[in-house]
Design a protein around this motif. Structure first.
Motif, PDB file in Angstrom:
ATOM      1  N   SER A   1       0.840  -1.190   0.000  1.00 20.19           N
ATOM      2  CA  SER A   1       0.000   0.000   0.000  1.00 20.19           C
ATOM      3  C   SER A   1       0.871   1.233   0.000  1.00 20.19           C
ATOM      4  CB  SER A   1      -0.918   0.021   1.237  1.00 20.19           C
ATOM      5  OG  SER A   1      -1.684  -1.153   1.312  1.00 20.19           O
ATOM      6  N   SER A   2       0.355   2.324  -0.465  1.00 25.02           N
ATOM      7  CA  SER A   2       1.040   3.600  -0.375  1.00 25.02           C
ATOM      8  C   SER A   2      -0.011   4.658  -0.108  1.00 25.02           C
ATOM      9  CB  SER A   2       1.808   3.911  -1.667  1.00 25.02           C
ATOM     10  OG  SER A   2       0.922   3.974  -2.761  1.00 25.02           O
ATOM     11  N   GLY A   3       0.448   5.842   0.338  1.00 19.60           N
ATOM     12  CA  GLY A   3      -0.516   6.882   0.640  1.00 19.60           C
ATOM     13  C   GLY A   3      -0.548   7.163   2.117  1.00 19.60           C
ATOM     14  N   THR A   4      -1.721   7.355   2.683  1.00 16.27           N
ATOM     15  CA  THR A   4      -1.841   7.807   4.058  1.00 16.27           C
ATOM     16  C   THR A   4      -2.150   6.696   5.037  1.00 16.27           C
ATOM     17  OG1 THR A   4      -4.192   8.304   3.674  1.00 16.27           O
ATOM     18  CG2 THR A   4      -2.598  10.084   3.323  1.00 16.27           C
ATOM     19  N   SER A   5      -2.394   5.480   4.587  1.00 15.65           N
ATOM     20  CA  SER A   5      -2.670   4.392   5.532  1.00 15.65           C
ATOM     21  C   SER A   5      -2.239   3.057   4.952  1.00 15.65           C
ATOM     22  CB  SER A   5      -4.157   4.359   5.899  1.00 15.65           C
ATOM     23  OG  SER A   5      -4.937   4.003   4.774  1.00 15.65           O
TER      24      SER A   5
ATOM     25  N   GLY B   1      11.508  12.169   9.472  1.00 13.79           N
ATOM     26  CA  GLY B   1      10.503  11.728  10.430  1.00 13.79           C
ATOM     27  C   GLY B   1       9.208  11.261   9.794  1.00 13.79           C
ATOM     28  N   TRP B   2       8.636  10.229  10.383  1.00 12.88           N
ATOM     29  CA  TRP B   2       7.339   9.700   9.955  1.00 12.88           C
ATOM     30  C   TRP B   2       6.493   9.391  11.189  1.00 12.88           C
ATOM     31  CZ3 TRP B   2       5.617   9.219   4.962  1.00 12.88           C
ATOM     32  CH2 TRP B   2       6.562   9.442   3.961  1.00 12.88           C
ATOM     33  N   SER B   3       5.214   9.750  11.090  1.00 10.04           N
ATOM     34  CA  SER B   3       4.284   9.369  12.144  1.00 10.04           C
ATOM     35  C   SER B   3       3.513   8.138  11.689  1.00 10.04           C
ATOM     36  CB  SER B   3       3.314  10.520  12.460  1.00 10.04           C
ATOM     37  OG  SER B   3       2.439  10.748  11.368  1.00 10.04           O
ATOM     38  N   MET B   4       3.330   7.210  12.633  1.00 16.57           N
ATOM     39  CA  MET B   4       2.567   5.990  12.365  1.00 16.57           C
ATOM     40  C   MET B   4       1.702   5.673  13.571  1.00 16.57           C
ATOM     41  SD  MET B   4       5.457   3.540  10.520  1.00 16.57           S
ATOM     42  CE  MET B   4       6.847   4.240  11.401  1.00 16.57           C
ATOM     43  N   THR B   5       0.523   5.193  13.312  1.00 14.01           N
ATOM     44  CA  THR B   5      -0.359   4.789  14.396  1.00 14.01           C
ATOM     45  C   THR B   5       0.330   3.732  15.238  1.00 14.01           C
ATOM     46  OG1 THR B   5      -2.278   5.192  12.982  1.00 14.01           O
ATOM     47  CG2 THR B   5      -2.623   3.856  14.980  1.00 14.01           C
ATOM     48  N   PRO B   6       0.464   3.945  16.583  1.00 14.73           N
ATOM     49  CA  PRO B   6       1.120   2.928  17.413  1.00 14.73           C
ATOM     50  C   PRO B   6       0.447   1.571  17.254  1.00 14.73           C
ATOM     51  CG  PRO B   6       0.858   4.967  18.644  1.00 14.73           C
ATOM     52  CD  PRO B   6       0.072   5.140  17.367  1.00 14.73           C
ATOM     53  N   THR B   7       1.258   0.571  16.897  1.00 11.82           N
ATOM     54  CA  THR B   7       0.755  -0.779  16.618  1.00 11.82           C
ATOM     55  C   THR B   7       1.732  -1.796  17.175  1.00 11.82           C
ATOM     56  OG1 THR B   7      -0.244   0.011  14.556  1.00 11.82           O
ATOM     57  CG2 THR B   7       0.009  -2.384  14.815  1.00 11.82           C
ATOM     58  N   THR B   8       1.219  -2.747  17.959  1.00 11.81           N
ATOM     59  CA  THR B   8       2.063  -3.822  18.495  1.00 11.81           C
ATOM     60  C   THR B   8       2.103  -4.987  17.522  1.00 11.81           C
ATOM     61  OG1 THR B   8       1.529  -3.190  20.769  1.00 11.81           O
ATOM     62  CG2 THR B   8       2.387  -5.418  20.422  1.00 11.81           C
ATOM     63  N   LEU B   9       3.306  -5.510  17.291  1.00 11.81           N
ATOM     64  CA  LEU B   9       3.500  -6.652  16.396  1.00 11.81           C
ATOM     65  C   LEU B   9       4.083  -7.811  17.196  1.00 11.81           C
ATOM     66  CD1 LEU B   9       5.151  -4.747  13.403  1.00 11.81           C
ATOM     67  CD2 LEU B   9       2.735  -5.353  13.653  1.00 11.81           C
ATOM     68  N   SER B  10       3.568  -9.004  16.951  1.00 13.41           N
ATOM     69  CA  SER B  10       4.075 -10.177  17.678  1.00 13.41           C
ATOM     70  C   SER B  10       5.370 -10.707  17.078  1.00 13.41           C
ATOM     71  CB  SER B  10       3.013 -11.285  17.693  1.00 13.41           C
ATOM     72  OG  SER B  10       2.718 -11.712  16.371  1.00 13.41           O
ATOM     73  N   LYS B  11       5.699 -10.281  15.882  1.00 12.23           N
ATOM     74  CA  LYS B  11       6.954 -10.655  15.246  1.00 12.23           C
ATOM     75  C   LYS B  11       7.657  -9.394  14.761  1.00 12.23           C
ATOM     76  CE  LYS B  11       5.601 -15.305  13.865  1.00 12.23           C
ATOM     77  NZ  LYS B  11       5.563 -16.296  12.761  1.00 12.23           N
ATOM     78  N   GLY B  12       8.992  -9.457  14.740  1.00 10.35           N
ATOM     79  CA  GLY B  12       9.774  -8.277  14.435  1.00 10.35           C
ATOM     80  C   GLY B  12       9.662  -7.838  12.991  1.00 10.35           C
ATOM     81  N   ALA B  13       9.286  -6.593  12.792  1.00 11.18           N
ATOM     82  CA  ALA B  13       9.231  -6.016  11.448  1.00 11.18           C
ATOM     83  C   ALA B  13      10.562  -5.338  11.126  1.00 11.18           C
ATOM     84  CB  ALA B  13       8.102  -5.015  11.338  1.00 11.18           C
ATOM     85  N   GLU B  14      10.785  -5.094   9.853  1.00  8.39           N
ATOM     86  CA  GLU B  14      11.975  -4.364   9.412  1.00  8.39           C
ATOM     87  C   GLU B  14      11.537  -3.079   8.727  1.00  8.39           C
ATOM     88  OE1 GLU B  14      15.578  -6.278   7.665  1.00  8.39           O
ATOM     89  OE2 GLU B  14      14.909  -5.220   5.854  1.00  8.39           O
TER      90      GLU B  14
ATOM     91  N   VAL C   1       4.754   0.522   1.774  1.00  7.64           N
ATOM     92  CA  VAL C   1       5.593   1.674   1.476  1.00  7.64           C
ATOM     93  C   VAL C   1       4.789   2.944   1.602  1.00  7.64           C
ATOM     94  CG1 VAL C   1       7.122   0.393  -0.062  1.00  7.64           C
ATOM     95  CG2 VAL C   1       5.100   1.529  -0.998  1.00  7.64           C
ATOM     96  N   ALA C   2       5.505   4.049   1.805  1.00  5.25           N
ATOM     97  CA  ALA C   2       4.900   5.380   1.843  1.00  5.25           C
ATOM     98  C   ALA C   2       5.904   6.373   1.288  1.00  5.25           C
ATOM     99  CB  ALA C   2       4.499   5.746   3.266  1.00  5.25           C
ATOM    100  N   GLY C   3       5.381   7.516   0.854  1.00  2.83           N
ATOM    101  CA  GLY C   3       6.261   8.560   0.347  1.00  2.83           C
ATOM    102  C   GLY C   3       7.073   8.117  -0.845  1.00  2.83           C
ATOM    103  N   SER C   4       6.438   7.379  -1.756  1.00  2.69           N
ATOM    104  CA  SER C   4       7.124   6.888  -2.966  1.00  2.69           C
ATOM    105  C   SER C   4       8.380   6.095  -2.631  1.00  2.69           C
ATOM    106  CB  SER C   4       7.470   8.059  -3.898  1.00  2.69           C
ATOM    107  OG  SER C   4       6.292   8.747  -4.294  1.00  2.69           O
ATOM    108  N   GLY C   5       8.300   5.341  -1.524  1.00  3.14           N
ATOM    109  CA  GLY C   5       9.414   4.480  -1.144  1.00  3.14           C
ATOM    110  C   GLY C   5      10.347   5.064  -0.114  1.00  3.14           C
TER     111      GLY C   5
END
Length: 604
Positions: free
Chosen positions: A57-61, A115-128, A72-76
């Motif tokens: 996905s790209s864009g605002t969400s 800087g990027w803002s992201m909705t706080p989200t808990t993940l059970s596995k490590g993201a990169e 991805v966001a911000g054209s990568g």
């Protein structure tokens, strides 16, 4: 006495080639274990997690589902790779450039447009997460920070790819605001505990600062000189300077991590990566780092940095290494290959020894991977002593036993012992050296012989000696020790290790008494060097071409030549240790799997 089929020898034995029998043994193949783990038969243990691609996905969400994916966001400019099963159901994450940069953190300042803002989200596995800087400068000491629920900014493990102008942080347990911060002057403040970074180098002081050291300055070097058999990793050499003669860090000391740039170390060599450290007036010292195969990092802990400057560099052994070895597991001989680059071991064959013992067959060693077989001998003792014996080949893949040579004693004599040796390196000579002891039936004389032959060919008598039993105390027998790549033979005869080359002989070492003798010698891969032990029990290497002598230490009878003439490898309980005979240095160690004593037969 007569000897049929011998090439130039005299009586006592008859050599014939012959029969094939099956021992009834079975060979089990196929278990694979990551180094340091134990694999059960038929299973495979593999490290790591692979994220399968999901929606992009790209864009605002972003809508992240149980299948994970790449977002991805911000054209990568921002990318997140989320492993499968990181969330239980679909989660919407709002993503936008950060409106308000954070204040400086411990002297580190916000890197514009990072800087990027992201909705706080808990993940059970490590993201990169990866930040890209396509139109702006990425600072060499930049580091990613993530905002926590309590408002604090958490520094993240950050790996910089300067060529691609990207900063990557693996293993994140959640999403939230993300920024890059950097120290504007590039120096490190070591007055307090912390983690400091510069390009691909990260240094941590986990337990406190250092008195009287307010600043340390990191710089990247051109590749630091490493030993000749090693290859320096590009962008893997750094110097840290400070204002004191030497400093000691408290507690756990300094923890230095260098990330190898993508593609800089061949995968087959990754397990051989070492950290080399250089301190002025102290030379270059190799350290065995903790290696992360997926992140391509090498982490080394040290206590002190001295003499005003200190350098780190990464290097890897120039040749991919596989160590082939044998482990006795109860009533079976298991053959393993340790892949030092991939850091894993595989069991290739398992040969049951019970059916062989039932046929009066003794396994002698001499295992060759190119024909997956051992050498052995067969002496059948009945009411009378045996008048003949066989040198046999035992196929570890199916248990088949093939007779290579039959030794027949003349009337009035019997065969007391047989023993065989050959080169254990793939592609080397097929010549087999054999020691034979014959004893007369009155038990008054013994006759020791060393033979050599190629299967199906003539038998050469290398040496032949008859002695009175009363003169042989203790009953010292001849031994076949090794065969060179070109077919030359090393043997032990009457308190001497002797080289047999064509029609000539050369004494390598002699011993004064049987109690001082160490009947062991082996050829290097080229055949130009010989490892043996002197009368004091010290290892020695002699170069047959130049006459040079080396004294590798500490090296015991478990030593085997590595893939070239410069290194020996010894078998320990849980590691294989390599010794450079040129300067007597311990080059590196490779973790064994499974652990336990074994016998090395080839390094390739």
């Amino acid at each position: 006495m007569a000897c049929g089929g011998s090439g130039g020898g005299s009586g006592g034995t008859t050599a014939t080639a012959g029969t094939t029998a099956t021992a009834g043994t079975t060979a089990t193949a196929g278990t694979t274990a990551t180094a340091g783990t134990t694999a059960t038969a038929g299973t495979s243990a593999t490290a790591g997690t692979t994220a399968t691609a999901g929606t992009t996905s790209s864009g605002t969400s972003w809508t992240i589902g149980p299948s994970g994916g790449t977002f991805v966001a911000g054209s990568g400019a921002l990318q997140a790779v989320v492993p499968p099963n990181s969330v239980a159901g679909n989660v919407t994450v709002a993503v936008a450039p950060l409106a308000t940069p954070p204040p400086p953190q411990s002297g580190r300042e916000y890197v514009p447009n990072s800087g990027w803002s992201m909705t706080p989200t808990t993940l059970s596995k490590g993201a990169e997460l990866t930040l890209s800087f396509p139109t702006s400068t990425m600072p060499p000491n930049g580091r990613l920070f993530r905002k926590l629920d309590n408002g604090q900014w958490l520094p993240l493990a950050t790996f910089l790819d300067r060529d691609a102008k990207k900063a990557r942080s693996p293993g994140m347990g959640g999403l939230s605001n993300l920024v890059m911060l950097a120290n504007p002057n590039g120096d490190w403040d070591w007055t307090a505990a912390g983690t400091f970074w510069f390009n691909n180098l990260t240094v941590s002081l986990p337990d406190g600062g250092i008195d009287n050291v307010t600043r340390a300055t990191p710089t990247e070097n051109s590749a630091m000189s490493v030993p000749g058999d090693w290859v320096a990793v590009p962008h893997g050499s750094y110097t840290v300077t400070h204002g004191r003669f030497s400093v000691t860090a408290p507690g756990r000391g300094f923890v230095a991590t260098i990330q190898a740039p993508a593609g800089s170390v061949p995968d087959a060599n990754w397990g051989l990566v070492r950290t080399f450290q250089k301190v002025i007036d102290h030379g270059i010292i190799p350290f065995i780092p903790v290696l992360d195969h997926d992140a391509r990092t090498a982490t080394t802990s040290i206590n002190a940095i001295g003499n005003l400057s200190y350098s780190w560099t990464l290097g890897y052994f120039s040749h991919p290494l596989k160590i082939d070895w044998i482990k006795q597991n109860g009533s079976s001989l298991d053959i393993y290959t340790e892949d030092a680059g991939a850091m894993q071991s595989s069991r290739l064959y398992s040969l049951a020894t019970g059916p062989l013992a039932a046929q009066s067959i003794t396994v002698d060693g001499g295992f060759r991977l190119d024909d997956h077989s051992f050498l052995g001998e067969r002496l059948i003792n009945g009411i009378l002593p045996p008048t003949q014996g066989d040198i046999v080949k035992i196929d570890a893949s199916n248990g088949t036993v093939t007779t290579l040579l039959t030794v027949v004693a003349d009337p009035g004599w019997h065969v007391s012992s047989l023993q065989a040796a050959r080169s254990t390196r793939n592609g080397a000579s097929n010549r087999i050296a054999v020691s034979v002891r014959l004893t007369d039936n009155a038990n008054t004389q013994v006759r020791d012989r060393l033979l050599a032959f190629e299967p199906g060919g003539a038998v050469d008598v290398l040496t032949d000696k008859t002695r009175a039993v009363s003169d042989v105390d203790p009953p010292e027998r001849f031994l076949a020790l090794d065969v060179a790549r070109n077919g030359d033979v090393l043997g032990y005869t009457a308190l001497q290790v002797v080289l047999f080359s064509g029609t000539s002989t050369r004494v390598i070492v002699g011993y004064d008494l049987p109690s001082l003798a160490i009947p062991f010698a082996t050829f290097s891969p080229s055949g130009n060097r010989i490892l043996y032990f002197n009368r004091n029990g010290d290892a020695r290497v002699t170069d047959l071409v130049t006459g040079a002598y080396f004294q590798p230490y500490p090296v015991g009878l478990s030593a085997h030549w590595a893939y070239n003439d410069n290194y020996l490898v010894t078998d320990g309980a849980d590691t294989f240790s390599f010794v450079d005979i040129r300067d007597n240095s311990a080059g590196f160690a490779v973790t064994k799997s499974p652990v336990g004593a074994g016998t090395i037969f080839q390094v390739r």
